[in-house]
Design a protein around this motif. Structure first.
Motif, PDB file in Angstrom:
ATOM      1  N   ILE A 101       0.854  -1.182   0.000  1.00 15.18           N
ATOM      2  CA  ILE A 101       0.000   0.000   0.000  1.00 15.18           C
ATOM      3  C   ILE A 101       0.889   1.231   0.000  1.00 15.18           C
ATOM      4  O   ILE A 101       1.657   1.457   0.955  1.00 15.18           O
ATOM      5  N   GLU A 102       0.821   2.015  -1.062  1.00 11.36           N
ATOM      6  CA  GLU A 102       1.618   3.241  -1.142  1.00 11.36           C
ATOM      7  C   GLU A 102       1.021   4.282  -0.202  1.00 11.36           C
ATOM      8  O   GLU A 102      -0.163   4.621  -0.291  1.00 11.36           O
ATOM      9  N   LEU A 103       1.850   4.808   0.695  1.00 11.76           N
ATOM     10  CA  LEU A 103       1.341   5.761   1.667  1.00 11.76           C
ATOM     11  C   LEU A 103       0.888   7.063   1.013  1.00 11.76           C
ATOM     12  O   LEU A 103      -0.120   7.649   1.409  1.00 11.76           O
ATOM     13  N   ALA A 104       1.607   7.527   0.014  1.00  9.69           N
ATOM     14  CA  ALA A 104       1.288   8.817  -0.606  1.00  9.69           C
ATOM     15  C   ALA A 104       0.020   8.758  -1.441  1.00  9.69           C
ATOM     16  O   ALA A 104      -0.843   9.638  -1.358  1.00  9.69           O
ATOM     17  N   SER A 105      -0.111   7.717  -2.260  1.00  8.02           N
ATOM     18  CA  SER A 105      -1.237   7.649  -3.194  1.00  8.02           C
ATOM     19  C   SER A 105      -2.383   6.779  -2.701  1.00  8.02           C
ATOM     20  O   SER A 105      -3.514   6.903  -3.171  1.00  8.02           O
ATOM     21  N   GLY A 106      -2.090   5.853  -1.786  1.00 14.42           N
ATOM     22  CA  GLY A 106      -3.107   4.910  -1.330  1.00 14.42           C
ATOM     23  C   GLY A 106      -3.312   3.740  -2.265  1.00 14.42           C
ATOM     24  O   GLY A 106      -4.227   2.938  -2.071  1.00 14.42           O
ATOM     25  N   ALA A 107      -2.468   3.605  -3.301  1.00 19.89           N
ATOM     26  CA  ALA A 107      -2.595   2.495  -4.246  1.00 19.89           C
ATOM     27  C   ALA A 107      -2.304   1.166  -3.546  1.00 19.89           C
ATOM     28  O   ALA A 107      -1.304   1.025  -2.840  1.00 19.89           O
ATOM     29  N   VAL A 108      -3.197   0.192  -3.748  1.00 17.38           N
ATOM     30  CA  VAL A 108      -3.061  -1.129  -3.145  1.00 17.38           C
ATOM     31  C   VAL A 108      -2.812  -2.143  -4.253  1.00 17.38           C
ATOM     32  O   VAL A 108      -3.606  -2.253  -5.198  1.00 17.38           O
ATOM     33  N   THR A 109      -1.714  -2.874  -4.152  1.00 13.95           N
ATOM     34  CA  THR A 109      -1.384  -3.898  -5.143  1.00 13.95           C
ATOM     35  C   THR A 109      -0.967  -5.176  -4.428  1.00 13.95           C
ATOM     36  O   THR A 109      -0.615  -5.162  -3.247  1.00 13.95           O
ATOM     37  N   THR A 110      -1.020  -6.280  -5.168  1.00 17.97           N
ATOM     38  CA  THR A 110      -0.536  -7.553  -4.648  1.00 17.97           C
ATOM     39  C   THR A 110       0.925  -7.690  -5.030  1.00 17.97           C
ATOM     40  O   THR A 110       1.267  -7.769  -6.204  1.00 17.97           O
ATOM     41  N   LEU A 111       1.794  -7.695  -4.014  1.00 19.36           N
ATOM     42  CA  LEU A 111       3.228  -7.761  -4.279  1.00 19.36           C
ATOM     43  C   LEU A 111       3.660  -9.164  -4.673  1.00 19.36           C
ATOM     44  O   LEU A 111       4.407  -9.358  -5.632  1.00 19.36           O
ATOM     45  N   THR A 112       3.159 -10.159  -3.944  1.00 13.31           N
ATOM     46  CA  THR A 112       3.539 -11.535  -4.248  1.00 13.31           C
ATOM     47  C   THR A 112       2.539 -12.500  -3.631  1.00 13.31           C
ATOM     48  O   THR A 112       1.796 -12.153  -2.722  1.00 13.31           O
ATOM     49  N   GLY A 113       2.528 -13.707  -4.156  1.00 18.22           N
ATOM     50  CA  GLY A 113       1.557 -14.709  -3.748  1.00 18.22           C
ATOM     51  C   GLY A 113       0.378 -14.734  -4.700  1.00 18.22           C
ATOM     52  O   GLY A 113       0.214 -13.836  -5.532  1.00 18.22           O
ATOM     53  N   VAL A 114      -0.422 -15.776  -4.592  1.00 14.30           N
ATOM     54  CA  VAL A 114      -1.615 -15.931  -5.429  1.00 14.30           C
ATOM     55  C   VAL A 114      -2.829 -15.953  -4.507  1.00 14.30           C
ATOM     56  O   VAL A 114      -2.940 -16.812  -3.633  1.00 14.30           O
ATOM     57  N   ALA A 115      -3.719 -14.980  -4.694  1.00  7.75           N
ATOM     58  CA  ALA A 115      -4.868 -14.831  -3.806  1.00  7.75           C
ATOM     59  C   ALA A 115      -5.695 -16.110  -3.743  1.00  7.75           C
ATOM     60  O   ALA A 115      -6.119 -16.645  -4.768  1.00  7.75           O
ATOM     61  N   GLY A 116      -5.895 -16.599  -2.539  1.00  7.79           N
ATOM     62  CA  GLY A 116      -6.738 -17.765  -2.328  1.00  7.79           C
ATOM     63  C   GLY A 116      -6.076 -19.094  -2.594  1.00  7.79           C
ATOM     64  O   GLY A 116      -6.707 -20.140  -2.430  1.00  7.79           O
ATOM     65  N   GLU A 117      -4.794 -19.081  -3.001  1.00  5.15           N
ATOM     66  CA  GLU A 117      -4.084 -20.337  -3.299  1.00  5.15           C
ATOM     67  C   GLU A 117      -2.894 -20.482  -2.365  1.00  5.15           C
ATOM     68  O   GLU A 117      -2.012 -19.625  -2.334  1.00  5.15           O
ATOM     69  N   SER A 118      -2.873 -21.549  -1.603  1.00  8.32           N
ATOM     70  CA  SER A 118      -1.750 -21.805  -0.712  1.00  8.32           C
ATOM     71  C   SER A 118      -0.714 -22.678  -1.408  1.00  8.32           C
ATOM     72  O   SER A 118      -1.019 -23.420  -2.335  1.00  8.32           O
ATOM     73  N   GLY A 119       0.529 -22.570  -0.951  1.00  5.99           N
ATOM     74  CA  GLY A 119       1.611 -23.370  -1.507  1.00  5.99           C
ATOM     75  C   GLY A 119       2.917 -22.969  -0.859  1.00  5.99           C
ATOM     76  O   GLY A 119       2.944 -22.184   0.098  1.00  5.99           O
ATOM     77  N   ALA A 120       4.009 -23.476  -1.381  1.00  8.19           N
ATOM     78  CA  ALA A 120       5.320 -23.198  -0.802  1.00  8.19           C
ATOM     79  C   ALA A 120       6.353 -22.831  -1.858  1.00  8.19           C
ATOM     80  O   ALA A 120       7.538 -22.707  -1.555  1.00  8.19           O
ATOM     81  N   GLU A 121       5.913 -22.634  -3.110  1.00 11.60           N
ATOM     82  CA  GLU A 121       6.858 -22.394  -4.200  1.00 11.60           C
ATOM     83  C   GLU A 121       7.564 -21.045  -4.055  1.00 11.60           C
ATOM     84  O   GLU A 121       6.947 -20.039  -3.737  1.00 11.60           O
ATOM     85  N   ASP A 122       8.862 -21.045  -4.296  1.00 12.41           N
ATOM     86  CA  ASP A 122       9.604 -19.793  -4.437  1.00 12.41           C
ATOM     87  C   ASP A 122       9.420 -19.272  -5.846  1.00 12.41           C
ATOM     88  O   ASP A 122       9.099 -20.040  -6.767  1.00 12.41           O
ATOM     89  N   SER A 123       9.635 -17.970  -6.051  1.00 15.15           N
ATOM     90  CA  SER A 123       9.400 -17.403  -7.383  1.00 15.15           C
ATOM     91  C   SER A 123      10.465 -17.821  -8.382  1.00 15.15           C
ATOM     92  O   SER A 123      10.258 -17.723  -9.589  1.00 15.15           O
ATOM     93  N   SER A 124      11.611 -18.323  -7.900  1.00 12.77           N
ATOM     94  CA  SER A 124      12.626 -18.841  -8.818  1.00 12.77           C
ATOM     95  C   SER A 124      12.126 -20.087  -9.541  1.00 12.77           C
ATOM     96  O   SER A 124      12.653 -20.474 -10.587  1.00 12.77           O
ATOM     97  N   GLU A 125      11.071 -20.708  -8.975  1.00  8.68           N
ATOM     98  CA  GLU A 125      10.494 -21.906  -9.585  1.00  8.68           C
ATOM     99  C   GLU A 125       9.169 -21.603 -10.278  1.00  8.68           C
ATOM    100  O   GLU A 125       8.442 -22.502 -10.671  1.00  8.68           O
ATOM    101  N   GLY A 126       8.829 -20.350 -10.413  1.00 11.28           N
ATOM    102  CA  GLY A 126       7.565 -19.945 -11.030  1.00 11.28           C
ATOM    103  C   GLY A 126       6.892 -18.900 -10.174  1.00 11.28           C
ATOM    104  O   GLY A 126       7.555 -18.049  -9.593  1.00 11.28           O
ATOM    105  N   ILE A 127       5.590 -18.964 -10.061  1.00  3.50           N
ATOM    106  CA  ILE A 127       4.841 -18.008  -9.249  1.00  3.50           C
ATOM    107  C   ILE A 127       4.955 -18.412  -7.787  1.00  3.50           C
ATOM    108  O   ILE A 127       4.675 -19.547  -7.418  1.00  3.50           O
ATOM    109  N   ALA A 128       5.358 -17.462  -6.937  1.00  4.07           N
ATOM    110  CA  ALA A 128       5.532 -17.756  -5.517  1.00  4.07           C
ATOM    111  C   ALA A 128       4.176 -17.958  -4.841  1.00  4.07           C
ATOM    112  O   ALA A 128       3.189 -17.318  -5.196  1.00  4.07           O
ATOM    113  N   ARG A 129       4.166 -18.846  -3.869  1.00  7.59           N
ATOM    114  CA  ARG A 129       2.974 -19.076  -3.064  1.00  7.59           C
ATOM    115  C   ARG A 129       3.360 -19.152  -1.594  1.00  7.59           C
ATOM    116  O   ARG A 129       4.480 -19.549  -1.254  1.00  7.59           O
TER     117      ARG A 129
END
Length: 686
Positions: A101-129
């Protein structure tokens, strides 16, 4: 011009019964119209519903936006929070993601992870979870995250979002020091850094662990089952100044200090085993399960399980309350002493602002410490509707909304929704108009056509709402006491009232914690116990005995009450005149659950939640089966009216295609059935 209506035999008999009731002077109905239909138990009765099973959504939110700006975005179970000075970083525990969450603008983004999906993958192996990320901290270059159910410590590079696992064995719990993946944690939940090392609260190991960032070497600094000198009791939050650690020792209700060089543990504030909300010096102060801590200069900020924010002046040990009302939860923005939180967890200071992950409200709150009154506002996320139960007067639906602590009015013709009663987001017990009246988790609701009657669950009271004005008053019970005493008005006691219905003269209330059905005379507020008792927890029918464990909704046809018993997967019939209880349908035990249609005990339910009637049939929200069931009163025959026990969802359409997702509240206007679905939608069945 005259209109000729053709009635079924059952409808004629129902109308004759209603006429007999009215002429006898025993006015069990609250209102009736020119068509002979009556208002009873929050449903329009007198015409047997003939349903096609066609389902439509009257009120409901589309999938909320994942990213966006501040209060336009849903935040889901925020737990840990940290900042690099320009941004906030928040772990969404149940959503398995890290938000920025950017303090100045209030913009909210997903930095990492997949919403609603659990896992243990690092991003070096694809999408991090992640799998239940909780504690989070930063050194300005990386984020470090306690990935609780993976039992690992994860590293996120801020510049790129690349995720790697720094320490712990994925999915393997234990209490082992070592390097990187050879080390073992058990439920790591909070984390802090001095730039060189990480300090981890290893919750289930009752220990404080140290991780060297450069090498991943893990050692135990303090605590553990064998360390009687430290003796932590499921600690949570942690902060450091490089020499000392400050730990929220949650179940000990204390704030502890740990000298990093020696591992020596002392108590800074609070008293072991004694809980409360009093301010004071050191061990004279009291906490209730403190969880999050953040250090800024000589001040330690603490999130307290009493739904408050506390401040400790480290040099003196003086504890004061910054914001929140002790042991009152809500989502109310106001000056600090009037604002309400619900289970705040993480906390971080940026300049003169505190940012708090308000876990129970799914919000990020801001406390402005530059003002003398510590003003509290909502910085990100929005308060969602959580619909529980509803009733109707034929033109409108009236819905108990736990999410906003209000009673919502929905116009059936248009779906337009407005707040009829209650202060949006604020809990309390105040009577009055919408500007002051408050509820504390409204649940069951019914109407006699003029007033609404609401089970105010945590106020242990039954409230009355005038439909025309929205004025709220307390009919019976008191927020100051809970119990099982009969009496008049505030002299009567309830213990978590949940379901409610009316025959126009009396209210019938499911007093959940006492496992009783209480009767309230509307004209006087006199409360008596109709049937049941805390000792009656088996599943045997009988006069003046009610086998209850987890009672849900209740309805009436004027002669009998019909109760959905959730835990026993059963629908009970209660003779109002005698209190005699019989099993109308369902297996009558904890283990007799299923989705079978049939007659009486041959039919199976799965956690029936609520119930309504048209006077001829009952309609039951069979929550565990995601279906709406119909029971013929005359025969006890059970059929499925809508939904599919093999599938869940929010699909509208014909009975063959319609899907539900955990239906709960239910009512009828004599033409359609209306169902609360997934606590967020109002669906209709015609």
């Amino acid at each position: 011009m005259h209109t000729i209506r053709l009635f079924s035999f059952q409808t004629v008999m129902a109308l004759l019964l209603c006429s007999t009731i009215l002429l006898s002077g025993c006015s069990n109905s609250s209102s009736h119209d020119a068509n002979g239909t009556i208002q009873m138990g929050g449903s329009i009765q007198g015409n047997e519903l003939v349903l096609t099973g066609e389902t439509a959504t009257l009120v409901g939110e589309d999938a909320p936006p994942q990213d966006g700006y501040r209060t336009s975005v849903v935040i889901d179970t925020p737990f840990g929070i940290t900042s690099d000075g320009d941004n906030l970083y928040v772990t969404e525990m149940r959503n398995h993601i890290i938000r920025k969450i950017e303090l100045a603008s209030g913009a909210v983004t997903t930095l990492t992870g997949v919403a609603g999906e659990s896992g243990a993958e690092d991003s070096s192996e694809g999408i991090a979870r992640f799998n239940t990320p909780v504690g989070i901290t930063t050194d300005g270059i990386n984020l470090y995250v306690c990935d609780e159910r993976n039992n690992t410590i994860r590293q996120v590079v801020l510049a790129s979002g690349v995720v790697s696992t720094l320490a712990g064995g994925v999915g393997e719990d234990g209490f082992v020091d070592g390097t990187g993946s050879d080390a073992r944690f058990d439920g790591p939940n909070s984390i802090a850094t001095d730039g060189t090392n990480l300090y981890v609260v290893d919750n289930w190991n009752l220990a404080i662990r140290q991780v060297v960032i450069a090498t991943g070497v893990v050692t135990t600094l303090a605590g553990g089952a064998d360390d009687s000198a430290a003796d932590f009791n499921y600690p949570n939050g942690i902060a450091t100044d490089g020499e000392t650690l400050y730990v929220a020792d949650t179940q000990n209700n204390t704030i502890r200090q740990v000298e990093i060089a020696t591992g020596v543990v002392t108590t800074l504030a609070g008293s072991t085993g004694e809980q409360g909300s009093s301010d004071g010096i050191g061990t004279a102060a009291r906490f209730i399960r403190p969880s999050g801590v953040f250090l800024q200069g000589d001040h330690l900020y603490v999130t307290d399980g009493a739904h408050t924010l506390r401040k400790i002046l480290i040099s003196t040990g003086e504890v004061t309350t910054l914001a929140g009302v002790a042991e009152e939860f809500g989502a109310h923005d106001d000056i600090g002493s009037e604002a309400q939180f619900s289970g705040p967890k993480g906390i971080v200071a940026v300049g003169t602002s505190l940012y708090v992950s308000d876990f129970g409200n799914d919000l990020i709150r801001n406390v402005d410490m530059s003002t003398s009154d510590n003003s509290v506002t909502t910085f990100a996320g929005f308060l969602r509707h959580v619909f529980i139960d509803m009733t109707t007067d034929g033109a409108n639906l009236y819905v108990s909304d736990e999410g906003t602590q209000t009673i919502q009015k929905i116009e059936i013709a248009t779906g337009a929704m407005t707040t009829l009663a209650g202060r949006f987001g604020m809990t309390g017990a105040t009577d009055g108009d919408t500007s002051v009246a408050c509820f504390n988790y409204p649940t069951g609701i019914t109407t006699d056509g003029t007033n609404l009657y609401v089970c105010d669950f945590y106020n242990h009271a039954v409230r009355k709402v005038n439909i025309a004005s929205g004025e709220v008053s307390t009919l019976a019970g008191s927020a100051d006491t809970s119990g099982s005493a009969d009496g008049v008005g505030s002299a009567a006691e309830f213990r978590s009232p949940y379901g409610i219905t009316t025959d126009g003269t009396n209210l019938y209330v499911v007093d959940r914690e006492d496992r009783t059905i209480r009767q309230i005379e509307i004209a006087t507020g006199a409360v008596t116990t109709l049937t049941g008792g805390a000792e009656d927890s088996d599943s045997t029918d009988g006069a003046a005995s009610l086998p209850l464990l987890f009672p849900g909704g209740i309805t009436t046809d004027g002669t009998n009450l019909y109760l959905a018993e959730t835990s026993y997967h059963t629908i009970y019939q209660i003779d109002i005149a005698t209190g005699a209880v019989t099993t109308l349908a369902g297996g009558g035990s904890l283990f007799a659950r299923g989705s079978a249609d049939g007659t009486g005990s041959e039919a199976l339910f799965n956690g029936p939640r609520n119930i309504a009637t048209d006077g001829i049939n009952l309609y039951v929200t069979d929550r565990g089966n995601n279906t709406i069931r119909k029971i013929e009163l005359a025969t006890g025959v059970v059929t499925t009216s809508a939904g599919n026990a093999e599938s869940s969802g929010s699909t509208d359409g014909p009975s063959s295609a319609a899907l539900f997702e955990g239906p709960s509240g239910i009512t009828t206007d004599g033409k359609k059935i209306y169902v609360v679905d997934d606590f967020t939608k109002i669906r209709s069945i015609r």
